[in-house]
Design an enzyme around this catalytic site. Structure first.
Site, PDB file in Angstrom:
ATOM      1  N   GLY A 156      30.825  43.692  27.993  1.00 53.10           N
ATOM      2  CA  GLY A 156      31.394  43.238  26.734  1.00 53.10           C
ATOM      3  C   GLY A 156      31.608  41.735  26.722  1.00 53.10           C
ATOM      4  O   GLY A 156      32.399  41.221  25.925  1.00 53.10           O
ATOM      5  N   GLY A 157      30.912  41.031  27.628  1.00 52.99           N
ATOM      6  CA  GLY A 157      31.021  39.586  27.656  1.00 52.99           C
ATOM      7  C   GLY A 157      32.406  39.075  27.996  1.00 52.99           C
ATOM      8  O   GLY A 157      32.746  37.929  27.685  1.00 52.99           O
ATOM      9  N   SER A 207      26.481  43.512  32.396  1.00 60.83           N
ATOM     10  CA  SER A 207      26.732  42.474  31.405  1.00 60.83           C
ATOM     11  C   SER A 207      27.900  41.589  31.850  1.00 60.83           C
ATOM     12  O   SER A 207      27.869  41.039  32.957  1.00 60.83           O
ATOM     13  CB  SER A 207      26.974  43.113  30.031  1.00 60.83           C
ATOM     14  OG  SER A 207      26.988  42.142  29.013  1.00 60.83           O
TER      15      SER A 207
END
Length: 594
Positions: free
Chosen positions: A196-197, A288
């Site tokens: 989710g960055g 991610s």
């Protein structure tokens, strides 16, 4: 969530550990809670009155009473091992059911689902709320009674672009555990950091109609204990500001999200034996933004001894510039009505979460070729991330664990990156020229729109190589050149049995459906090749956790150890195959931009 009352918490020490020569050691117990003993139960429930008491640090009395009801013991008492549990001067606890386990904070009850035991929403740190906002994580408080761990924890505070509203809660530092029945204290442990960055996401996130990170099926099929954890995100997890610096032991604010993850890993080391897991057989893996965090922790002196091996899929190892992070924090705090000055700390701690999140959401966030770039992540320059992870790898300055680095063939085809499907050829060319300016003609020569089916596909290939494929080669090279053990993968499997998934190609995060064994839950008609890859992924991951080597188990294809000269990798596709050189010509070109 039903939660028993908890007593005050203390700050967590997160540094000063050293990695042993072979495999991580269990750190000394941090437990200061009275010992929980499930003896003397009534109706199968453990009452607070049956918790033994401590006074002035001395055990006053060990609890006594009749044995637990018939059929209730199971193997949980033996599983408790050194993972928290009752005080050593007391008889070992014998829970009334396999769902009840004893951890450092006390007794925690989960539930059994078709041969897998699960515990949802177990606190690993004190709630970072009120005066604890923007502070390092503190120890979780003791339970007074049984902690009912049967409800998914709330997501951490974040901003939802779709609804244009804040969501989640600041009281979010929980983890979830799944254990196959029969886990006996030697069972490997897979610990996952969600993506989710570092801006959004949670352990309970629903993607494609399923809770993608539900570890039940992975635990069932792999025979491993699975842990998923939550951590502070966005401005709450990665703020850097002079007003916050005095709140940190070293006088440098930042990386609260990473500090939370370290606290969760320390909790796993102390308590996972209570669930049948082996603390010296832990694989830390993420995707991610979670992969970027894993990379930072592999390079962090503060994480020494907390995991045996690691895997990062589709993440970065560069780290964020501290001054840029400070400037971003200042923009958020100022936009929220808290300008620089002596009152800023009290101001930002007194705001409601929605005000801070809305201020953050109002700031621009874009990067090369217009892609959305998250503003939060591992920040360089403190005791957690002293130098950029890739530089730490290159220098050999840290004793890293075996580390898998991977990326997908079509990362930015995911809707997360916002590349329009109807992108025109002229628009593509203009975007490249405005981004790369004097070198735009070279970029267009390597990625001519005529070489791809559509301008969209050309931009996906360009941005995938620029942000994922080629940086992954740099990270693996740095680790190998610094004397570390690296394994590279390149994921190419397309879920081609449905038009919607086929159109995504091997996009960002698609491999998680196979890794978490979620194809059936998603109702996807898996092919034999999908099943083969599902099985291979869980096998490689369990082997990494158990042996620090993906090839030690029944590997369908030998995964070559990385060396900088030949760029060996394992293609995770149809078929699974070893190779050398992933898009080498393109990456040689992008290396000239460094």
């Amino acid at each position: 969530m039903q939660v028993s009352r908890r007593t005050p918490s203390r700050s967590l020490p997160l540094s000063g550990r050293s990695r042993p020569a072979s495999g991580p050691a269990v750190p000394p117990s941090r437990r200061r809670c009275p010992p929980a003993s499930p003896r003397g139960m009534a109706g199968g429930r453990l009452g607070a009155a049956l918790l033994a008491t401590l006074a002035a640090g001395l055990l006053l009395a060990c609890p006594a009473g009749p044995a637990a009801p018939d059929g209730g013991g199971g193997d949980a008492g033996a599983d408790a091992g050194d993972g928290g549990g009752p005080h050593p001067d007391c008889p070992p606890a014998s829970p009334a059911s396999a769902e009840l386990r004893i951890v450092a904070q006390g007794a925690v009850r989960g539930e059994r689902i078709d041969g897998v035991l699960r515990w949802l929403g177990v606190p690993y740190a004190a709630p970072p709320t009120g005066a604890r906002r923007f502070l390092p994580p503190a120890e979780p408080a003791c339970f007074e009674g049984v902690y009912e761990a049967t409800t998914w924890p709330p997501p951490c505070a974040q901003y939802d672009d779709a609804s244009e509203a804040a969501e989640g809660e600041e009281d979010c530092l929980y983890l979830n555990v799944w254990a196959p029945e029969g886990a006996d204290g030697t069972t490997p442990v897979l610990v996952f950091v969600h993506g989710g960055g570092n801006m959004f996401g949670s352990t309970s996130e629903i993607v494609g109609g399923v809770r993608l990170y539900d570890g039940e099926e992975l635990a069932r099929r792999s025979g491993a204990v699975v842990v998923t954890l939550q951590y502070r995100l966005n401005i709450f997890g990665f703020a850097v500001d002079a007003a916050l610096d005095p709140l940190f032991p070293e006088g440098l604010s930042g990386n609260l999200g990473l500090r939370d993850q370290l606290a969760a890993l320390a909790w796993v080391q102390e308590n996972i034996a209570a669930f049948g897991g082996a603390p010296d057989k832990v694989l830390l893996f993420g995707e991610s933004g979670g992969a970027s965090d894993v990379c930072a922790l592999v390079a962090s002196p503060a994480a020494a001894g907390l995991f045996r091996a690691a895997a990062a899929q589709s993440g970065g190892c560069g780290g964020r510039n501290r001054e840029e992070q400070r400037a971003w924090t200042d923009q958020v705090f100022s936009a929220a009505g808290c300008p620089p000055g002596p009152d800023r700390r009290d101001c930002v701690q007194g705001l409601d979460a929605a005000t801070l999140l809305s201020a953050m959401a109002g700031l621009p966030s874009s990067g090369p070729t217009g892609l959305r770039i998250p503003q939060a992540g591992p920040t360089i320059g403190d005791e957690i991330v002293p130098i950029a992870p890739v530089d730490a790898f290159q220098s050999g300055a840290v004793a890293t664990v075996p580390f898998v680095l991977g990326s997908n063939a079509d990362e930015t085809a995911s809707a997360l990156f916002g590349i329009p499907k109807n992108l025109g050829a002229a628009e593509y060319e203009n975007m490249v020229r405005s981004t790369f300016r004097t070198r735009a003609s070279e970029v267009l020569a390597h990625y001519p729109v005529s070489a791809y089916a559509t301008p969209h596909d050309a931009l996906v290939q360009l941005t995938t190589d620029l942000q994922f494929t080629c940086p992954t080669r740099r990270y693996a090279r740095a680790l190998a050149e610094g004397g570390g053990t690296a394994y590279r993968n390149f994921y190419t499997k397309v879920l081609d049995q449905r038009p919607a998934t086929a159109a995504l190609g091997a996009s960002h995060g698609i491999e998680l459906y196979l890794l978490f064994q979620a194809l059936d839950r998603a109702g996807y008609p898996a092919t034999e090749a999908d099943r083969t890859l599902e099985s291979a992924l869980r096998g490689y991951w369990v082997s990494l956790a158990t042996h620090g080597d993906p090839n030690a188990g029944d590997a369908p294809v030998a995964w070559p150890r990385y060396d900088a000269a030949s760029d060996p990798y394992l293609e995770l596709g149809d078929p699974i195959a070893a190779g050398a050189g992933v898009r080498s010509e393109k990456c040689d070109f992008w290396d000239t931009f460094q």
